[in-house]
Design a protein around this motif. Structure first.
Motif, PDB file in Angstrom:
ATOM      1  N   VAL A  37       0.859  -1.179   0.000  1.00 17.53           N
ATOM      2  CA  VAL A  37       0.000   0.000   0.000  1.00 17.53           C
ATOM      3  C   VAL A  37       0.899   1.234   0.000  1.00 17.53           C
ATOM      4  CG1 VAL A  37      -1.821   1.274   1.191  1.00 17.53           C
ATOM      5  CG2 VAL A  37      -1.809  -1.231   1.250  1.00 17.53           C
ATOM      6  N   VAL A  38       0.798   2.012  -1.056  1.00 16.57           N
ATOM      7  CA  VAL A  38       1.577   3.244  -1.209  1.00 16.57           C
ATOM      8  C   VAL A  38       0.608   4.411  -1.154  1.00 16.57           C
ATOM      9  CG1 VAL A  38       3.116   4.544  -2.708  1.00 16.57           C
ATOM     10  CG2 VAL A  38       3.288   2.054  -2.621  1.00 16.57           C
ATOM     11  N   ALA A  39       0.826   5.352  -0.249  1.00 15.46           N
ATOM     12  CA  ALA A  39      -0.161   6.407  -0.064  1.00 15.46           C
ATOM     13  C   ALA A  39       0.489   7.738   0.268  1.00 15.46           C
ATOM     14  CB  ALA A  39      -1.148   6.021   1.036  1.00 15.46           C
ATOM     15  N   ASP A  40      -0.314   8.788   0.154  1.00 18.14           N
ATOM     16  CA  ASP A  40       0.112  10.133   0.512  1.00 18.14           C
ATOM     17  C   ASP A  40      -0.999  10.758   1.345  1.00 18.14           C
ATOM     18  OD1 ASP A  40       1.696  12.355   0.649  1.00 18.14           O
ATOM     19  OD2 ASP A  40       1.779  12.724  -1.509  1.00 18.14           O
ATOM     20  N   ARG A  41      -0.730  11.915   1.921  1.00 18.26           N
ATOM     21  CA  ARG A  41      -1.738  12.603   2.725  1.00 18.26           C
ATOM     22  C   ARG A  41      -2.727  13.337   1.825  1.00 18.26           C
ATOM     23  NH1 ARG A  41       1.682  16.301   6.577  1.00 18.26           N
ATOM     24  NH2 ARG A  41       2.578  16.786   4.549  1.00 18.26           N
ATOM     25  N   LEU A  42      -3.967  13.409   2.272  1.00 20.10           N
ATOM     26  CA  LEU A  42      -5.005  14.204   1.603  1.00 20.10           C
ATOM     27  C   LEU A  42      -5.120  15.538   2.319  1.00 20.10           C
ATOM     28  CD1 LEU A  42      -8.049  11.844   0.855  1.00 20.10           C
ATOM     29  CD2 LEU A  42      -6.846  13.277  -0.801  1.00 20.10           C
ATOM     30  N   LEU A  43      -5.019  16.637   1.575  1.00 21.37           N
ATOM     31  CA  LEU A  43      -5.107  17.970   2.153  1.00 21.37           C
ATOM     32  C   LEU A  43      -6.350  18.686   1.660  1.00 21.37           C
ATOM     33  CD1 LEU A  43      -1.395  19.099   1.563  1.00 21.37           C
ATOM     34  CD2 LEU A  43      -2.331  17.862   3.529  1.00 21.37           C
ATOM     35  N   ASP A  44      -6.949  19.525   2.522  1.00 20.72           N
ATOM     36  CA  ASP A  44      -8.069  20.342   2.056  1.00 20.72           C
ATOM     37  C   ASP A  44      -7.519  21.648   1.482  1.00 20.72           C
ATOM     38  OD1 ASP A  44      -7.387  21.992   4.188  1.00 20.72           O
ATOM     39  OD2 ASP A  44      -9.134  21.459   5.407  1.00 20.72           O
ATOM     40  N   ASP A  45      -8.407  22.586   1.160  1.00 17.29           N
ATOM     41  CA  ASP A  45      -7.993  23.824   0.500  1.00 17.29           C
ATOM     42  C   ASP A  45      -7.090  24.699   1.376  1.00 17.29           C
ATOM     43  OD1 ASP A  45      -9.432  23.082  -1.704  1.00 17.29           O
ATOM     44  OD2 ASP A  45     -11.219  24.229  -1.147  1.00 17.29           O
ATOM     45  N   THR A  46      -7.121  24.463   2.682  1.00 17.08           N
ATOM     46  CA  THR A  46      -6.291  25.261   3.586  1.00 17.08           C
ATOM     47  C   THR A  46      -4.956  24.586   3.899  1.00 17.08           C
ATOM     48  OG1 THR A  46      -7.192  24.284   5.619  1.00 17.08           O
ATOM     49  CG2 THR A  46      -8.395  26.136   4.652  1.00 17.08           C
ATOM     50  N   GLY A  47      -4.744  23.404   3.321  1.00 14.72           N
ATOM     51  CA  GLY A  47      -3.516  22.675   3.586  1.00 14.72           C
ATOM     52  C   GLY A  47      -3.575  21.785   4.810  1.00 14.72           C
ATOM     53  N   THR A  48      -4.759  21.639   5.395  1.00 15.12           N
ATOM     54  CA  THR A  48      -4.934  20.776   6.557  1.00 15.12           C
ATOM     55  C   THR A  48      -5.065  19.328   6.114  1.00 15.12           C
ATOM     56  OG1 THR A  48      -6.070  22.547   7.761  1.00 15.12           O
ATOM     57  CG2 THR A  48      -6.374  20.293   8.576  1.00 15.12           C
ATOM     58  N   VAL A  49      -4.397  18.431   6.835  1.00 15.53           N
ATOM     59  CA  VAL A  49      -4.489  17.007   6.511  1.00 15.53           C
ATOM     60  C   VAL A  49      -5.860  16.487   6.914  1.00 15.53           C
ATOM     61  CG1 VAL A  49      -3.524  14.711   6.907  1.00 15.53           C
ATOM     62  CG2 VAL A  49      -2.012  16.703   6.857  1.00 15.53           C
ATOM     63  N   VAL A  50      -6.588  15.944   5.959  1.00 11.66           N
ATOM     64  CA  VAL A  50      -7.940  15.441   6.227  1.00 11.66           C
ATOM     65  C   VAL A  50      -8.074  13.950   5.959  1.00 11.66           C
ATOM     66  CG1 VAL A  50      -9.061  17.659   5.812  1.00 11.66           C
ATOM     67  CG2 VAL A  50      -8.682  16.091   3.889  1.00 11.66           C
ATOM     68  N   GLY A  51      -7.031  13.326   5.435  1.00 11.63           N
ATOM     69  CA  GLY A  51      -7.117  11.895   5.147  1.00 11.63           C
ATOM     70  C   GLY A  51      -5.874  11.405   4.442  1.00 11.63           C
ATOM     71  N   THR A  52      -5.973  10.219   3.923  1.00 14.19           N
ATOM     72  CA  THR A  52      -4.872   9.618   3.179  1.00 14.19           C
ATOM     73  C   THR A  52      -5.436   8.938   1.937  1.00 14.19           C
ATOM     74  OG1 THR A  52      -3.020   8.026   3.298  1.00 14.19           O
ATOM     75  CG2 THR A  52      -4.987   7.495   4.558  1.00 14.19           C
ATOM     76  N   ALA A  53      -4.678   8.959   0.863  1.00 14.90           N
ATOM     77  CA  ALA A  53      -5.121   8.363  -0.398  1.00 14.90           C
ATOM     78  C   ALA A  53      -3.940   7.718  -1.086  1.00 14.90           C
ATOM     79  CB  ALA A  53      -5.745   9.422  -1.305  1.00 14.90           C
TER      80      ALA A  53
END
Length: 225
Positions: free
Chosen positions: A106-122
């Motif tokens: 499983v290779v993943a990166d962080r999910l960021l919202d429009d403000t640059g806040t980490v909201v998940g991983t994908a």
């Protein structure tokens, strides 16, 4: 890749895809921290033996498929992602609905919202099961002729992948081939970019693999065109 997301409701009876021998080698996922909601692409459903959309992908369902020897480690990695806002990366085994064991990375990166806040991983599930070698032979045979000339840097990149993810040489080359095709980037250029950026990674820290995941998934975007 098509992604299905189900937020509520009971899981219907699992359905085995009609063409079990056509199980894909790569599928994508997303995991949203605030709601603990997973999204699986059709390919990830099929890897697990389900018809896309036939079950709700939850942490409990995901862990129920993990090999007993790997389940606790995966659970701890998911908990770490939630606690620290890190990407969910792992190499482990899971058992599909037909009882077949899959070895996946499983290779993943962080999910960021429009403000640059980490909201998940994908990221991606990459099925490294030996039984899939036959399905990928054609892909590799069409790629290999153009690779020979630039083998040195590719071998270096393979070595890094092998060390970072604890995979063998053939599996490392499959990962490079997948990223090459996914991003329409020549393997030699991708390999060279990975090696060039390797010194930017933290040395021997818990974040090293997470940072390398990010590098692997984004290196193509920094290759001069």
């Amino acid at each position: 890749m098509h992604r299905h997301s189900l937020d509520s409701g009971e899981n219907p009876a699992p359905q085995r895809p009609a063409a079990a021998d056509a199980t894909p080698a790569v599928g994508s996922f997303r995991f949203w921290f605030a709601t603990r909601r997973w999204e699986w692409s059709e390919e990830v459903y099929q890897m697990h033996g389900y018809t896309p959309g036939s079950v709700v992908p939850t942490t409990e369902l995901l862990l129920s498929h993990k090999h007993p020897d790997d389940r606790d480690d995966v659970a701890q990695r998911i908990a770490r992602s939630l606690d620290l806002g890190e990407s969910f990366s792992s190499r482990h085994r899971f058992i599909d609905t037909a009882g077949e064991v899959h070895q996946v990375m499983v290779v993943a990166d962080r999910l960021l919202d429009d403000t640059g806040t980490v909201v998940g991983t994908a990221g991606f599930y990459i099925d490294l099961t030996d039984t899939l070698a036959e399905n990928q032979r054609d892909t590799l045979s069409t790629t290999l002729p153009g690779v020979i000339e630039h083998r040195a840097v590719i071998e270096q990149a393979k070595g890094v992948l092998m060390r970072m993810y604890r995979i063998n040489a053939d599996q490392a080359f499959k990962v490079l081939t997948w990223r090459s095709q996914e991003t329409n980037t020549k393997i030699r250029d991708l390999a060279a970019q990975l090696i060039a950026e390797l010194p930017t990674l933290p040395q021997a820290s818990p974040q090293t693999v997470n940072e390398f995941d990010h590098l692997l998934l984004t290196a193509h975007s920094r290759i001069p065109r």
